[in-house]
Design an enzyme around this catalytic site. Structure first.
Site, short mmCIF file in Angstrom:
data_model
loop_
_atom_site.label_atom_id
_atom_site.label_comp_id
_atom_site.label_asym_id
_atom_site.label_seq_id
_atom_site.Cartn_x
_atom_site.Cartn_y
_atom_site.Cartn_z
N ARG A 239 0.85 -1.19 0.00
CA ARG A 239 0.00 0.00 0.00
C ARG A 239 0.88 1.23 0.00
NH1 ARG A 239 -3.67 -2.24 -1.58
NH2 ARG A 239 -5.71 -2.60 -0.68
N GLU A 268 -2.03 7.96 -4.18
CA GLU A 268 -2.26 7.57 -5.58
C GLU A 268 -3.70 7.91 -5.99
OE1 GLU A 268 -1.26 3.39 -4.86
OE2 GLU A 268 -3.36 2.84 -5.22
N HIS A 286 -0.53 0.48 -9.74
CA HIS A 286 -1.29 -0.41 -8.86
C HIS A 286 -1.95 -1.55 -9.67
CE1 HIS A 286 -3.52 -0.51 -4.75
NE2 HIS A 286 -3.40 -1.72 -5.26
C1 8YV Z 1 -6.48 -4.22 -6.23
C2 8YV Z 1 -5.18 -4.54 -4.06
O1 8YV Z 1 -5.92 -3.74 -7.38
O2 8YV Z 1 -6.21 -6.53 -3.38
C3 8YV Z 1 -5.71 -5.46 -3.03
O3 8YV Z 1 -5.62 -5.12 -1.85
O4 8YV Z 1 -4.58 -3.58 -3.76
C4 8YV Z 1 -5.38 -4.86 -5.50
O5 8YV Z 1 -5.51 -6.22 -5.72
C5 8YV Z 1 -7.25 -3.13 -5.67
O6 8YV Z 1 -7.71 -3.38 -4.39
C6 8YV Z 1 -8.40 -2.87 -6.60
O7 8YV Z 1 -9.47 -2.30 -5.95
#
Ligand code: 8YV
Length: 339
Positions: A239, A268, A286
């Site tokens: 993150r 972001e 991401h």
């Molecule tokens: C996704 C992520 O791209 O699963 C997670 O926590 O960060 C990623 O897999 C993101 O959450 C999309 O909403």
């Protein structure tokens, strides 16, 4: 009785959304964008369920304005956009998408580590600029990955999937985690537990896979970067905010560490401008879980959770990846099963 309403905050695979239609009035956004607080409140006002992504904060204020809300399915394994305590206090169930993305995210962590260590992005940019005029034997020297020590900070299921890939590279894996893994899992991953200071000092390549919370903010800042090897590579697929991006930009510019790769950023989609000016960093928007198969699996799991929360599908009454199962017993929504 009229069907409950589900709000889907971001567009995804229509055939998967269609599985909700026999049981729900589906309000699906047709455009992918962050919603303002007012827009979010308006959409949640008459929603019984919501499927949301990372950009949608479901906090106490959102919940207060959502009197019918019974269940929130998060499209991601990380759920720092949800105030789980507030949801639970309001008797609202919440789910995430664990496991289905482990292998895809682990592949991507390796892709970033290899790209940063071997300078793939930098070399490609140079070639595309037409600067390749001749061969330089001592040009483009990067860092090896095979045979090196790979450090993993945060050793959940994704960290373990990253560790398992190291054997083909004959690389050694060390890790640090809030709690040490069972000996059986450590053995299966061929990973050795170390304290954070040793992890920083010993890793040739350090991959961050820890969940974001208040304690983990800037877990890697100037002091931690200074404790790493000057040749080390840092990879953040966890993150934004776990790394102090401004401190990282300074460390990369000053040669405190060798290279970095980031898939996630503080604030972001904004990216710290100093990072954009550096060559020794790989930047991606991401996308660690973004394979066709995995994004479909994530969407299907979110839909399964919503269906189950309202008593439908193979998991009726038992959302498969509910984060706060305690709410099931207390739930009193019109179509929400008392388990
Ligand atoms: C996704 C992520 O791209 O699963 C997670 O926590 O960060 C990623 O897999 C993101 O959450 C999309 O909403």
């Amino acid at each position: 009785m009229s069907k409950p309403t589900v709000w889907i905050s971001r567009p995804f695979f229509p055939d998967i959304v269609d599985r909700l239609r026999p049981h729900f009035e589906v309000r699906a956004e047709s455009e992918e964008r962050a919603h303002s607080l007012e827009e979010r409140a308006a959409r949640l006002a008459d929603a019984d369920a919501a499927i949301v992504g990372l950009t949608e904060r479901i906090d106490a204020a959102a919940i207060a304005a959502a009197s019918r809300l019974r269940f929130v399915a998060n499209l991601g394994v990380g759920y720092n956009n949800l105030d789980l305590a507030a949801l639970t206090a309001a008797g609202i169930g919440a789910s995430n998408t664990p496991d289905v993305l482990n292998e895809t995210v682990a592949d991507y962590a390796w892709a970033l580590m290899l790209a940063a260590a071997r300078r793939v992005g930098e070399a490609e940019r140079w070639l595309r600029r037409g600067e390749w005029q001749g061969f330089r034997f001592e040009g483009w020297l990067g860092a090896d990955v095979h045979g090196k020590t790979i450090g993993i900070l945060g050793m959940g299921r994704i960290g373990q999937a990253i560790a398992r890939r190291a054997s083909g590279f004959r690389a050694r894996v060390i890790y640090h985690n809030r709690s040490r893994l069972d000996a059986r899992v450590e053995q299966e991953c061929a990973a050795t537990y170390v304290d954070k200071a040793s992890l920083l000092a010993t890793s040739d390549h350090l991959i961050l896979v820890l969940p974001f919370n208040a304690q983990n903010r800037h877990a890697i800042g100037a002091a931690e970067l200074a404790a790493m090897k000057p040749t080390a590579t840092l990879v953040n697929i966890a993150r934004g905010g776990i790394v102090d991006d401004a401190a990282l930009a300074r460390a990369l510019a000053d040669g405190v560490i060798g290279a970095a790769a980031l898939d996630v950023f503080e604030g972001e989609p904004a990216v710290h401008p100093d990072l954009l000016n550096l060559e020794n960093i790989v930047l991606s928007p991401h996308i660690a879980s973004a394979s066709r198969d995995t994004r479909r699996d994530m969407a299907a799991l979110a839909v399964d959770n919503v269906l189950a929360a309202f008593g439908h599908g193979p998991h009726a009454g038992r959302p498969p990846t509910i984060l706060n199962p305690g709410v099931l017993a207390d739930a009193s929504g019109p179509d929400f099963p008392n388990a």
